[in-house]
Design a protein around this motif. Structure first.
Motif, PDB file in Angstrom:
ATOM      1  N   THR A  31      -0.589   7.502  -3.454  1.00 20.49           N
ATOM      2  CA  THR A  31      -0.489   8.155  -4.751  1.00 20.49           C
ATOM      3  C   THR A  31      -1.349   9.414  -4.765  1.00 20.49           C
ATOM      4  N   TYR A  32      -2.510   9.325  -4.140  1.00 12.99           N
ATOM      5  CA  TYR A  32      -3.468  10.433  -4.090  1.00 12.99           C
ATOM      6  C   TYR A  32      -3.775  10.794  -2.638  1.00 12.99           C
ATOM      7  N   LYS A  33      -4.213  12.043  -2.407  1.00 13.77           N
ATOM      8  CA  LYS A  33      -4.594  12.485  -1.063  1.00 13.77           C
ATOM      9  C   LYS A  33      -5.598  11.520  -0.427  1.00 13.77           C
ATOM     10  N   GLU A  34      -6.510  11.014  -1.273  1.00 11.29           N
ATOM     11  CA  GLU A  34      -7.567  10.147  -0.756  1.00 11.29           C
ATOM     12  C   GLU A  34      -7.045   8.802  -0.256  1.00 11.29           C
ATOM     13  N   ASP A  35      -5.805   8.452  -0.640  1.00 10.09           N
ATOM     14  CA  ASP A  35      -5.211   7.202  -0.165  1.00 10.09           C
ATOM     15  C   ASP A  35      -4.749   7.302   1.288  1.00 10.09           C
ATOM     16  N   ALA A  36      -4.503   8.511   1.764  1.00  4.31           N
ATOM     17  CA  ALA A  36      -3.878   8.686   3.078  1.00  4.31           C
ATOM     18  C   ALA A  36      -4.656   8.027   4.216  1.00  4.31           C
ATOM     19  N   PRO A  37      -5.995   8.216   4.322  1.00  2.00           N
ATOM     20  CA  PRO A  37      -6.718   7.558   5.419  1.00  2.00           C
ATOM     21  C   PRO A  37      -6.635   6.035   5.348  1.00  2.00           C
ATOM     22  N   VAL A  38      -6.598   5.470   4.128  1.00  2.76           N
ATOM     23  CA  VAL A  38      -6.503   4.019   3.964  1.00  2.76           C
ATOM     24  C   VAL A  38      -5.154   3.527   4.469  1.00  2.76           C
ATOM     25  N   VAL A  39      -4.091   4.270   4.147  1.00  3.03           N
ATOM     26  CA  VAL A  39      -2.754   3.891   4.602  1.00  3.03           C
ATOM     27  C   VAL A  39      -2.675   3.962   6.127  1.00  3.03           C
ATOM     28  N   PHE A  75       0.849  -1.193   0.000  1.00  2.00           N
ATOM     29  CA  PHE A  75       0.000   0.000   0.000  1.00  2.00           C
ATOM     30  C   PHE A  75       0.878   1.234   0.000  1.00  2.00           C
ATOM     31  N   GLY A  76       0.315   2.310  -0.535  1.00  2.00           N
ATOM     32  CA  GLY A  76       1.076   3.537  -0.655  1.00  2.00           C
ATOM     33  C   GLY A  76       0.155   4.700  -0.935  1.00  2.00           C
TER      34      GLY A  76
END
Length: 301
Positions: free
Chosen positions: A273-281, A270-271
């Protein structure tokens, strides 16, 4: 034998919109790359080299060095637009450095031992570092490199397309080639690759991809230097052309210089790439901490 971890951290984070290399995602403010370093130390790595830009070096060092003091040897390489471009007329409007193979070239003189190469903003998992360290210690030489291969479904973002190096293998589980696919995304239950002309290709679920986790002998740096001259001869006026490490690895194979093992991991990448990925990470890291795979403070004495 010393094994070195080289971390690509000079990216401008254009899609993410901030300096994601130093953003905290762990419960005690750990960055993604700190988990990579922690896993690398656990696996046996004794040195880490950060490839960064000079303009954020002081900020970077002030965050990283106090955490790593006494735990692993730390060194730095600076990637600048002008690095190794002497004698070429570079487009004065270009700002961005020349890509990941250029970053590796910037390590010339700093790295003289086998090394693993990773991105700063990708979480690779413990299994990958164990396998990389074992390879570097036992099989790596100037004719045998390796990459850690991931299952494509384990590497996608829910928030947009991703760029992946799609691996083809021979019967010996060696890399036969690698194709940089710049736009891969999920569409319903399918995984789609959209090429530059807008053509669509569905990719199988068992497709193996590179997440820029490679294992090299130091000769790769000289190869990058040699090929960078050819790259600049064609692209010195380009604003966007990139000199990429997957392309160099493909060249290493197809020019008959050696072989590249594909070391497959089932780890979920996981990483951000987009701002929206941050909560998932952040949620993924929290889950791993709650499972006991990591302490709630990586560097607590």
């Amino acid at each position: 034998m010393q094994s070195t971890l080289v971390i690509l951290a000079a990216g401008m984070a254009s899609r993410y919109g901030s300096m994601k290399q130093i953003e905290g995602f762990g419960p005690s403010g750990e960055t993604i790359m700190e988990y990579s370093i922690y896993d690398a130390i656990e696996a046996g790595f004794t040195r880490v080299v950060f490839i960064i830009r000079k303009d954020f070096a002081d900020n970077f060092k002030s965050i990283i060095e106090p955490k790593l003091e006494g735990k692993i040897e730390v060194d730095y390489v600076y990637q600048e637009l002008t690095s190794f471009t002497e004698g070429y007329n570079i487009n004065p409007e270009r700002v961005k450095p020349w890509g990941t193979a250029h970053a590796v070239l910037c390590c010339k003189g700093k790295i003289k031992e086998p090394f693993a190469l990773i991105n700063a903003d990708d979480f690779y998992g413990k299994d990958s570092f164990r396998k990389a360290f074992d390879f570097l210690q036992t099989r790596c030489n100037e004719k045998t490199y390796a990459l850690i291969g991931y299952e494509l479904p384990n590497t996608l973002s829910e928030h947009g397309s991703v760029s992946r190096g799609v691996i083809s293998e021979n019967e010996k589980h060696e890399m036969a080639g690698i194709k940089e696919c710049l736009k891969i995304y999920k569409k319903g239950d399918a995984i789609i690759y959209e090429d530059e002309e807008g053509g669509l290709t569905e990719l199988p679920e068992d497709t193996k991809v590179s997440m820029n986790f490679f294992c090299y002998a130091p000769g790769i740096i000289d190869l990058c230097e040699e090929q960078f001259k050819e790259f600049l001869a064609k692209n010195s006026q380009s604003l966007k052309a990139e000199f990429l490490i997957p392309t160099m690895t493909d060249y290493f194979i197809k020019s008959g210089k050696g072989r590249v093992e594909v070391i497959v991991t089932s780890a979920k990448w996981f990483g951000v790439t987009y701002k929206e990925d941050a909560p998932v990470v952040k949620a993924s890291v929290t889950h791993l901490v709650e499972k006991g795979e990591y302490p709630d403070n990586l560097w607590k004495q």
